[in-house]
Design a protein around this motif. Structure first.
Motif, PDB file in Angstrom:
ATOM      1  N   GLU A 130      -6.745 -43.812  -9.678  1.00  0.00           N
ATOM      2  CA  GLU A 130      -7.352 -44.986  -9.299  1.00  0.00           C
ATOM      3  C   GLU A 130      -6.356 -46.143  -9.059  1.00  0.00           C
ATOM      4  O   GLU A 130      -5.889 -46.424 -10.286  1.00  0.00           O
ATOM      5  CB  GLU A 130      -8.555 -45.049  -9.919  1.00  0.00           C
ATOM      6  N   ARG A 189      -9.725 -41.433  -6.717  1.00  0.00           N
ATOM      7  CA  ARG A 189     -11.109 -42.301  -6.479  1.00  0.00           C
ATOM      8  C   ARG A 189     -10.836 -43.655  -5.806  1.00  0.00           C
ATOM      9  O   ARG A 189      -9.760 -43.973  -5.796  1.00  0.00           O
ATOM     10  CB  ARG A 189     -11.475 -42.546  -8.070  1.00  0.00           C
ATOM     11  N   ASP A 193     -13.835 -48.092  -8.543  1.00  0.00           N
ATOM     12  CA  ASP A 193     -14.570 -46.963  -9.043  1.00  0.00           C
ATOM     13  C   ASP A 193     -14.998 -47.159 -10.521  1.00  0.00           C
ATOM     14  O   ASP A 193     -16.217 -47.260 -11.117  1.00  0.00           O
ATOM     15  CB  ASP A 193     -13.700 -45.425  -8.949  1.00  0.00           C
ATOM     16  N   ARG A 197     -18.734 -47.999 -12.250  1.00  0.00           N
ATOM     17  CA  ARG A 197     -19.271 -47.087 -13.001  1.00  0.00           C
ATOM     18  C   ARG A 197     -19.592 -47.615 -14.453  1.00  0.00           C
ATOM     19  O   ARG A 197     -20.706 -47.015 -14.894  1.00  0.00           O
ATOM     20  CB  ARG A 197     -18.381 -45.874 -13.068  1.00  0.00           C
TER      21      ARG A 197
END
Length: 349
Positions: A130, A189, A193, A197
């Motif tokens: 990420e 991702r 993210d 999250r």
């Protein structure tokens, strides 16, 4: 204590001599040195001015590429530990620079790492598949054994403060690394993210961190952290020793963000002079905003934005803020707390 006669002294010395071939030594001869009444760090209090660092780190950007260097960093060496890559007895610190268009190749290692962004708008780091953009003041984490690379697709150089627990991991002789099979890791991702999250005040049901004991969030944006800090300073009485201080937290358990390094932000309003405080942890500070001075033991240092300061363990410290001051700090406190010997001492107000 009674005086020891010469014959007894000679007998003891002869006995100690016979111990050496067996790789043994008498504890009673060294116990007071091993267990002193108070801890005394071997590190020295020190300040690095960013105005002095900046031209040197920029010059290094023209000497070799990020690919050649792998990590183009100027190490901040404590005067007490020349050549040992230590900012304090337990912590490493350095200033890293990425020039426009560069990529610092992907690798991973057992030491944990953190970044505090100092300048530049085009920098990014990728962790575990990420990518996140890094803006001024962002607190960015690289967990143990997580693939990570850095890049800069902006038009200006980007620089940040690196902090690692290398000296601690080296004590256990457990430092090792691995290179990725490409300069940049595959992005798996979407950007942001992990923050959406885990960092929005909600959590996945049954959610766990993919990084073990390290927080699942790896970028704590300064804009949000600063707002929380300033709003908190209006909501209750300011602490006479530490101003308004908020620690970065793991959203899964509320604990520190990393298993070996604690991190927090402190705000001291203009004109504040704090009462003295000392603690057993070794602290690296970076001035995010403001000017003032800090007294550490018998030394007083003036400071300005982006200066880096080290506070040896169990050293009395106090701040004077010439204007509103925000300080980013990281230390080995979380490791000391887990081992059960962290202590703090506050002078009476």
């Amino acid at each position: 204590m009674h005086e020891i006669d010469a014959v007894t002294v000679a007998k003891r010395e002869e006995f100690y001599g016979r111990l050496k071939p067996h790789n043994m030594a008498p504890l009673w001869e060294v116990m007071k040195g091993m267990l002193p009444p108070e801890p005394k760090s071997k590190a020295e209090a020190h300040r690095w001015r960013y105005d002095d660092i900046r031209p040197l780190i920029l010059e290094s950007g023209n000497l070799l590429t990020a690919e050649e260097a792998e990590r183009r960093v100027l190490i901040l060496e404590n005067p007490a530990f020349p050549g040992q890559s230590r900012a304090t007895s337990t912590l490493y610190a350095g200033i890293q620079i990425i020039m426009p268009g560069e990529v610092a190749p992907a690798h991973r290692h057992t030491p944990s790492a953190l970044r505090f962004m100092l300048e530049g708008s085009g920098a990014y780091t990728s962790v575990g598949g990420e990518r996140t953009r890094m803006a001024f003041g962002d607190f960015v984490i690289t967990p143990v054994w997580a693939w990570h690379d850095h890049g800069n697709d902006g038009s200006d150089p980007a620089a940040w403060l690196d902090g690692l627990d290398v000296p601690m991991i080296a004590f256990f002789e457990a430092v090792f690394r691995e290179d990725y099979n490409d300069a940049e890791q595959e992005i798996l991702r979407p950007e942001g993210d992990s923050f959406f999250r885990f960092g929005s005040g909600m959590l996945p049901i049954g959610g766990t961190s993919p990084y073990g004991q390290t927080t699942p969030i790896f970028n704590y944006p300064y804009e949000r952290s600063r707002e929380a800090l300033y709003r908190s300073s209006r909501g209750e009485e300011i602490d006479a020793h530490i101003g308004t201080t908020l620690r970065y937290a793991n959203p899964l358990d509320g604990g520190w963000t990393m298993p070996t390094m604690s991190a927090w932000l402190s705000h001291f309003p203009k004109g504040m002079e704090t009462a003295k405080i000392r603690s057993t942890d070794h602290i690296v500070m970076c001035i995010a905003e403001g000017t003032g001075s800090i007294t550490i033991g018998a030394k007083t240092f003036d400071f300005g934005p982006k200066d880096v300061i080290v506070v040896p363990g169990w050293s009395w410290r106090s701040f004077r803020a010439n204007e509103d001051v925000v300080v980013f700090c990281f230390s080995d406190r979380v490791a000391q707390e887990k081992l059960g010997y962290f202590r703090e001492d506050r002078a009476k107000v």
